[in-house]
Scaffold this active site. Sequence first.
Site, PDB file in Angstrom:
ATOM      1  N   GLY A  32       0.840  -1.199   0.000  1.00  0.00           N
ATOM      2  CA  GLY A  32       0.000   0.000   0.000  1.00  0.00           C
ATOM      3  C   GLY A  32       0.870   1.243   0.000  1.00  0.00           C
ATOM      4  CB  SER A  34       4.297   6.384   1.958  1.00  0.00           C
ATOM      5  OG  SER A  34       4.861   6.912   3.138  1.00  0.00           O
ATOM      6  CE  LYS A  38       3.736   0.090   3.142  1.00  0.00           C
ATOM      7  NZ  LYS A  38       3.349   1.515   3.062  1.00  0.00           N
ATOM      8  CB  SER A  39       4.417   0.189   9.811  1.00  0.00           C
ATOM      9  OG  SER A  39       5.286   0.378   8.741  1.00  0.00           O
ATOM     10  CB  SER A 106       5.711  -4.325  -2.713  1.00  0.00           C
ATOM     11  OG  SER A 106       4.693  -4.386  -1.740  1.00  0.00           O
TER      12      SER A 106
HETATM   13  N1  PPS Z   1      10.472   8.351  -2.806  1.00  0.00           N
HETATM   14  C1  PPS Z   1       9.879   7.602  -1.881  1.00  0.00           C
HETATM   15  N2  PPS Z   1       8.741   6.901  -2.166  1.00  0.00           N
HETATM   16  C2  PPS Z   1       8.179   6.130  -1.226  1.00  0.00           C
HETATM   17  N3  PPS Z   1       8.638   5.994   0.056  1.00  0.00           N
HETATM   18  C3  PPS Z   1       9.771   6.675   0.389  1.00  0.00           C
HETATM   19  C4  PPS Z   1      10.419   7.503  -0.553  1.00  0.00           C
HETATM   20  N4  PPS Z   1      11.503   8.049   0.069  1.00  0.00           N
HETATM   21  C5  PPS Z   1      11.539   7.586   1.316  1.00  0.00           C
HETATM   22  N5  PPS Z   1      10.488   6.742   1.520  1.00  0.00           N
HETATM   23  C6  PPS Z   1      10.316   5.983   2.783  1.00  0.00           C
HETATM   24  O1  PPS Z   1      10.622   4.632   2.431  1.00  0.00           O
HETATM   25  C7  PPS Z   1       9.603   3.752   2.816  1.00  0.00           C
HETATM   26  C8  PPS Z   1       9.214   2.804   1.682  1.00  0.00           C
HETATM   27  O2  PPS Z   1      10.175   1.824   1.509  1.00  0.00           O
HETATM   28  P1  PPS Z   1       9.796   0.461   0.796  1.00  0.00           P
HETATM   29  O3  PPS Z   1      11.017  -0.388   0.873  1.00  0.00           O
HETATM   30  O4  PPS Z   1       8.567  -0.089   1.389  1.00  0.00           O
HETATM   31  O5  PPS Z   1       9.499   0.940  -0.712  1.00  0.00           O
HETATM   32  S1  PPS Z   1       9.406   0.050  -2.046  1.00  0.00           S
HETATM   33  O6  PPS Z   1       8.633  -1.165  -1.727  1.00  0.00           O
HETATM   34  O7  PPS Z   1      10.765  -0.291  -2.493  1.00  0.00           O
HETATM   35  O8  PPS Z   1       8.719   0.889  -3.033  1.00  0.00           O
HETATM   36  C9  PPS Z   1       8.387   4.590   3.160  1.00  0.00           C
HETATM   37  O9  PPS Z   1       7.865   4.005   4.336  1.00  0.00           O
HETATM   38  P2  PPS Z   1       6.308   3.795   4.587  1.00  0.00           P
HETATM   39  O10 PPS Z   1       5.797   5.171   4.841  1.00  0.00           O
HETATM   40  O11 PPS Z   1       6.281   2.920   5.792  1.00  0.00           O
HETATM   41  O12 PPS Z   1       5.682   3.149   3.382  1.00  0.00           O
HETATM   42  C10 PPS Z   1       8.945   5.998   3.375  1.00  0.00           C
HETATM   43  O13 PPS Z   1       9.113   6.241   4.754  1.00  0.00           O
HETATM   44  N1  ADP Z   2      -7.393   1.586  10.489  1.00  0.00           N
HETATM   45  C1  ADP Z   2      -6.104   1.939  10.488  1.00  0.00           C
HETATM   46  N2  ADP Z   2      -5.155   1.029  10.180  1.00  0.00           N
HETATM   47  C2  ADP Z   2      -3.838   1.384  10.176  1.00  0.00           C
HETATM   48  N3  ADP Z   2      -3.366   2.630  10.464  1.00  0.00           N
HETATM   49  C3  ADP Z   2      -4.284   3.575  10.779  1.00  0.00           C
HETATM   50  C4  ADP Z   2      -5.676   3.279  10.803  1.00  0.00           C
HETATM   51  N4  ADP Z   2      -6.331   4.410  11.137  1.00  0.00           N
HETATM   52  C5  ADP Z   2      -5.401   5.362  11.320  1.00  0.00           C
HETATM   53  N5  ADP Z   2      -4.158   4.879  11.132  1.00  0.00           N
HETATM   54  C6  ADP Z   2      -2.930   5.660  11.286  1.00  0.00           C
HETATM   55  O1  ADP Z   2      -2.338   5.830  10.001  1.00  0.00           O
HETATM   56  C7  ADP Z   2      -0.916   5.911  10.144  1.00  0.00           C
HETATM   57  C8  ADP Z   2      -0.304   4.891   9.241  1.00  0.00           C
HETATM   58  O2  ADP Z   2       1.099   4.918   9.349  1.00  0.00           O
HETATM   59  P1  ADP Z   2       1.994   3.649   9.072  1.00  0.00           P
HETATM   60  O3  ADP Z   2       1.440   2.432   9.736  1.00  0.00           O
HETATM   61  O4  ADP Z   2       3.395   4.041   9.368  1.00  0.00           O
HETATM   62  O5  ADP Z   2       1.762   3.481   7.481  1.00  0.00           O
HETATM   63  P2  ADP Z   2       2.759   2.867   6.388  1.00  0.00           P
HETATM   64  O6  ADP Z   2       3.572   1.803   7.047  1.00  0.00           O
HETATM   65  O7  ADP Z   2       1.845   2.320   5.331  1.00  0.00           O
HETATM   66  O8  ADP Z   2       3.572   4.014   5.902  1.00  0.00           O
HETATM   67  C9  ADP Z   2      -0.584   5.673  11.610  1.00  0.00           C
HETATM   68  O9  ADP Z   2      -0.389   6.921  12.253  1.00  0.00           O
HETATM   69  C10 ADP Z   2      -1.844   4.993  12.129  1.00  0.00           C
HETATM   70  O10 ADP Z   2      -2.071   5.231  13.499  1.00  0.00           O
END
Ligand code: PPS
Ligand code: ADP
Length: 197
Positions: A32, A34, A38-39, A106
């Site tokens: 999904g 950013s 997901k986390s 991804s």
């Molecule tokens: N340009 C760009 N695009 C997307 N995300 C970015 C970028 N730069 C840094 N970040 C940070 O890197 C996290 C995503 O890393 P991933 O390894 O999951 O990305 S990927 O699957 O290779 O596309 C992502 O974490 P999540 O927010 O948890 O998804 C970001 O914190």
């Molecule tokens: N139903 C939900 N499921 C997951 N996260 C949620 C939900 N509602 C609100 N949030 C908030 O959305 C944010 C998602 O951040 P994070 O889990 O780091 O996303 P990602 O790993 O996709 O970047 C967090 O602050 C989380 O508390």
Amino acid sequence: MENHIHPTVFKISGKQRKERLKQQPKLIWFTGLSGSGKSTLANAVEVQLFEDGYMTYLLDGDNIRTGLNKDLGFSDSDRIENIRRIAEVSKLMMDAGLLVVSAFISPFREEREMIAELVGKENFLEVFVDCPIEVCEQRDVKGLYAKARKGIIKNFTGIDSPYEKPLDPAVHVHSDQEELKDSVQKVIKTISANICH
Ligand SMILES: Nc1ncnc2c1ncn2[C@@H]1O[C@H](COP(=O)(O)OS(=O)(=O)O)[C@@H](OP(=O)(O)O)[C@H]1O
Ligand SMILES: Nc1ncnc2c1ncn2[C@@H]1O[C@H](COP(=O)(O)OP(=O)(O)O)[C@@H](O)[C@H]1O
């Protein structure tokens, strides 16, 4: 071309390891945007599985990218290599008998299909953490969307880099509409039928 590599045949098999742990190794893959959740969801699912007695391990984007994959950026080819390595690590952990929970953007369908092929489709569970980009941007947990809009970060997923939605995920979560606990239950319910040994 001959590569002169001759893999060792292990004395202990994956089957023996999973029998010891009394569980069927699985890869639960969260994809999904950013900020989609997901986390948060992957952590909550791992906690639930761990508390239920399963041996688990969590792989998460930011953690892998500060260690194993710290040489990679966010070009399409680096993202492909990022996912390829994580898929291989996930496979090793499954061979060790674990339930692996992986949370990565991804963004490419082809790579997610490659993971399923690598670990076996029957042991791969794709979870689409669906959330409109407007909501992810409003959450902006790490302040990255603001930087991407200003052009400080290039190739940001959903802004100037693509995200290909799963067409037929095993679980489809709407993190902007559902309670976290309900999403966790959806995932657990889908896997619980076939993780006991
Ligand atoms: N340009 C760009 N695009 C997307 N995300 C970015 C970028 N730069 C840094 N970040 C940070 O890197 C996290 C995503 O890393 P991933 O390894 O999951 O990305 S990927 O699957 O290779 O596309 C992502 O974490 P999540 O927010 O948890 O998804 C970001 O914190
Ligand atoms: N139903 C939900 N499921 C997951 N996260 C949620 C939900 N509602 C609100 N949030 C908030 O959305 C944010 C998602 O951040 P994070 O889990 O780091 O996303 P990602 O790993 O996709 O970047 C967090 O602050 C989380 O508390």
